[in-house]
Design a protein around this motif. Sequence first.
Motif, PDB file in Angstrom:
ATOM      1  N   LYS A  23       2.613  16.714  40.957  1.00 45.34           N
ATOM      2  CA  LYS A  23       3.643  17.022  39.921  1.00 45.34           C
ATOM      3  C   LYS A  23       3.507  16.517  38.684  1.00 45.34           C
ATOM      4  O   LYS A  23       3.774  17.112  37.542  1.00 45.34           O
ATOM      5  N   VAL A  24       2.903  15.140  38.446  1.00 35.94           N
ATOM      6  CA  VAL A  24       2.849  14.474  37.250  1.00 35.94           C
ATOM      7  C   VAL A  24       1.537  15.279  36.166  1.00 35.94           C
ATOM      8  O   VAL A  24       1.888  15.839  35.273  1.00 35.94           O
ATOM      9  N   GLU A  25       0.619  15.846  37.125  1.00 32.14           N
ATOM     10  CA  GLU A  25      -0.388  16.469  36.438  1.00 32.14           C
ATOM     11  C   GLU A  25       0.179  17.955  36.134  1.00 32.14           C
ATOM     12  O   GLU A  25      -0.333  18.422  35.141  1.00 32.14           O
ATOM     13  N   GLY A  26       0.930  18.525  36.783  1.00 36.86           N
ATOM     14  CA  GLY A  26       1.567  19.614  36.350  1.00 36.86           C
ATOM     15  C   GLY A  26       2.425  19.581  35.100  1.00 36.86           C
ATOM     16  O   GLY A  26       2.165  20.710  34.384  1.00 36.86           O
ATOM     17  N   LEU A  27       3.120  18.613  34.853  1.00 31.14           N
ATOM     18  CA  LEU A  27       4.039  18.626  33.882  1.00 31.14           C
ATOM     19  C   LEU A  27       2.956  18.000  32.627  1.00 31.14           C
ATOM     20  O   LEU A  27       3.153  18.560  31.588  1.00 31.14           O
ATOM     21  N   ASP A  29       0.115  18.911  32.156  1.00 37.76           N
ATOM     22  CA  ASP A  29      -0.606  20.418  31.911  1.00 37.76           C
ATOM     23  C   ASP A  29       0.292  21.248  31.127  1.00 37.76           C
ATOM     24  O   ASP A  29      -0.084  21.757  30.027  1.00 37.76           O
ATOM     25  N   GLY A  30       1.522  21.565  31.493  1.00 32.71           N
ATOM     26  CA  GLY A  30       2.581  22.217  30.800  1.00 32.71           C
ATOM     27  C   GLY A  30       2.756  21.873  29.529  1.00 32.71           C
ATOM     28  O   GLY A  30       2.645  22.342  28.553  1.00 32.71           O
ATOM     29  N   LEU A  31       2.730  20.357  29.265  1.00 39.61           N
ATOM     30  CA  LEU A  31       3.087  19.884  27.872  1.00 39.61           C
ATOM     31  C   LEU A  31       2.007  19.938  27.203  1.00 39.61           C
ATOM     32  O   LEU A  31       2.156  20.442  25.671  1.00 39.61           O
ATOM     33  N   ILE A  32       0.664  19.753  27.354  1.00 43.28           N
ATOM     34  CA  ILE A  32      -0.515  19.809  26.725  1.00 43.28           C
ATOM     35  C   ILE A  32      -0.782  21.212  26.418  1.00 43.28           C
ATOM     36  O   ILE A  32      -1.088  21.403  25.150  1.00 43.28           O
ATOM     37  N   ASN A  33      -0.468  22.074  27.343  1.00 42.40           N
ATOM     38  CA  ASN A  33      -0.716  23.615  26.939  1.00 42.40           C
ATOM     39  C   ASN A  33       0.156  24.163  26.058  1.00 42.40           C
ATOM     40  O   ASN A  33      -0.077  24.873  25.153  1.00 42.40           O
ATOM     41  N   ASN A  54      -3.886   6.668  34.580  1.00 44.82           N
ATOM     42  CA  ASN A  54      -3.033   6.336  36.000  1.00 44.82           C
ATOM     43  C   ASN A  54      -3.601   7.494  36.785  1.00 44.82           C
ATOM     44  O   ASN A  54      -3.651   7.017  38.088  1.00 44.82           O
ATOM     45  N   ILE A  55      -3.719   8.722  36.469  1.00 45.05           N
ATOM     46  CA  ILE A  55      -4.072   9.856  37.436  1.00 45.05           C
ATOM     47  C   ILE A  55      -5.403   9.565  38.120  1.00 45.05           C
ATOM     48  O   ILE A  55      -5.497   9.435  39.153  1.00 45.05           O
ATOM     49  N   ILE A  56      -6.297   9.209  37.045  1.00 46.20           N
ATOM     50  CA  ILE A  56      -7.973   8.625  37.609  1.00 46.20           C
ATOM     51  C   ILE A  56      -7.840   7.413  38.408  1.00 46.20           C
ATOM     52  O   ILE A  56      -8.250   7.616  39.579  1.00 46.20           O
ATOM     53  N   THR A  67     -13.353  13.823  47.445  1.00 43.39           N
ATOM     54  CA  THR A  67     -13.471  15.242  47.898  1.00 43.39           C
ATOM     55  C   THR A  67     -11.921  15.898  47.872  1.00 43.39           C
ATOM     56  O   THR A  67     -11.984  16.868  48.492  1.00 43.39           O
ATOM     57  N   GLY A  68     -10.934  15.137  47.460  1.00 43.62           N
ATOM     58  CA  GLY A  68      -9.552  15.486  47.719  1.00 43.62           C
ATOM     59  C   GLY A  68      -9.129  16.443  46.391  1.00 43.62           C
ATOM     60  O   GLY A  68      -9.856  16.850  45.417  1.00 43.62           O
ATOM     61  N   ASN A  69      -8.123  17.248  46.561  1.00 40.40           N
ATOM     62  CA  ASN A  69      -7.449  18.007  45.816  1.00 40.40           C
ATOM     63  C   ASN A  69      -7.322  17.471  44.334  1.00 40.40           C
ATOM     64  O   ASN A  69      -7.569  18.095  43.295  1.00 40.40           O
ATOM     65  N   ILE A  70      -6.682  16.374  44.360  1.00 38.77           N
ATOM     66  CA  ILE A  70      -6.445  15.626  42.767  1.00 38.77           C
ATOM     67  C   ILE A  70      -7.789  15.294  42.340  1.00 38.77           C
ATOM     68  O   ILE A  70      -8.009  15.598  41.014  1.00 38.77           O
ATOM     69  N   THR A  71      -8.714  14.816  43.086  1.00 40.02           N
ATOM     70  CA  THR A  71     -10.211  14.572  42.175  1.00 40.02           C
ATOM     71  C   THR A  71     -10.478  15.907  41.643  1.00 40.02           C
ATOM     72  O   THR A  71     -11.138  15.956  40.706  1.00 40.02           O
ATOM     73  N   ASP A  72     -10.755  16.873  42.655  1.00 45.06           N
ATOM     74  CA  ASP A  72     -11.156  18.351  42.275  1.00 45.06           C
ATOM     75  C   ASP A  72     -10.552  18.768  40.876  1.00 45.06           C
ATOM     76  O   ASP A  72     -10.947  19.082  39.796  1.00 45.06           O
ATOM     77  N   SER A  73      -8.974  18.716  40.942  1.00 44.50           N
ATOM     78  CA  SER A  73      -8.213  19.154  39.835  1.00 44.50           C
ATOM     79  C   SER A  73      -8.585  18.243  38.555  1.00 44.50           C
ATOM     80  O   SER A  73      -8.789  18.957  37.544  1.00 44.50           O
ATOM     81  N   MET A  74      -8.717  16.801  38.748  1.00 43.17           N
ATOM     82  CA  MET A  74      -8.836  16.114  37.462  1.00 43.17           C
ATOM     83  C   MET A  74     -10.348  16.210  36.901  1.00 43.17           C
ATOM     84  O   MET A  74     -10.576  16.337  36.061  1.00 43.17           O
ATOM     85  N   ARG A  75     -11.393  16.716  37.796  1.00 44.11           N
ATOM     86  CA  ARG A  75     -12.783  17.011  37.460  1.00 44.11           C
ATOM     87  C   ARG A  75     -12.614  18.271  36.518  1.00 44.11           C
ATOM     88  O   ARG A  75     -13.380  18.213  35.729  1.00 44.11           O
ATOM     89  N   ASN A  76     -11.821  19.346  36.770  1.00 44.33           N
ATOM     90  CA  ASN A  76     -11.528  20.480  35.896  1.00 44.33           C
ATOM     91  C   ASN A  76     -10.840  20.288  34.858  1.00 44.33           C
ATOM     92  O   ASN A  76     -10.971  20.983  33.806  1.00 44.33           O
ATOM     93  N   LYS A  77      -9.892  19.418  34.669  1.00 39.55           N
ATOM     94  CA  LYS A  77      -8.884  19.008  33.482  1.00 39.55           C
ATOM     95  C   LYS A  77      -9.022  18.199  32.692  1.00 39.55           C
ATOM     96  O   LYS A  77      -8.612  18.325  31.473  1.00 39.55           O
ATOM     97  N   THR A  78      -9.766  16.991  33.194  1.00 37.61           N
ATOM     98  CA  THR A  78     -10.077  15.802  32.176  1.00 37.61           C
ATOM     99  C   THR A  78     -10.232  16.200  30.848  1.00 37.61           C
ATOM    100  O   THR A  78      -9.700  15.811  29.931  1.00 37.61           O
ATOM    101  N   LEU A  79     -11.396  17.096  30.816  1.00 38.83           N
ATOM    102  CA  LEU A  79     -12.094  17.195  29.340  1.00 38.83           C
ATOM    103  C   LEU A  79     -11.163  18.204  28.683  1.00 38.83           C
ATOM    104  O   LEU A  79     -10.963  18.129  27.353  1.00 38.83           O
ATOM    105  N   ASP A  80     -10.329  19.056  29.340  1.00 38.75           N
ATOM    106  CA  ASP A  80      -9.131  19.848  28.511  1.00 38.75           C
ATOM    107  C   ASP A  80      -8.433  19.031  27.948  1.00 38.75           C
ATOM    108  O   ASP A  80      -7.912  18.938  26.765  1.00 38.75           O
TER     109      ASP A  80
END
Length: 117
Positions: A23-27, A29-33, A54-56, A67-80
Amino acid sequence: MVLDSIADISSEPNLNSDESITKVEGLLDGLINSETKRNLTEEESAKTYTTLNNIIGYAGESDCNATGNITDSMRNKTLDYLESVAKSYFAQTVVGGEPLIENTELYDIFMVKTTPC
């Protein structure tokens, strides 16, 4: 400020779970975008770094096999996230100006505006 709350929530170990971090990651995302339409302030950028740290940190503790969902998501979004902060910073600086140096518990950032040549 919403980024203050997000950074505070993500820093509380008793509140952290896969669900809350998602949920924090989603928030974030919304703010950054939505914030890409305007430049982030220095304080907003710092809160973004804190939340990202904190998320990392949570992902590193809860998913040491990466191998989890949060790690996969952060792998894709950290650079953004970092590119959004850099865009805001570089809009306010000149070529060869003072670099941005941000130190967090888990990573350090060094950015400087240069020419393409």
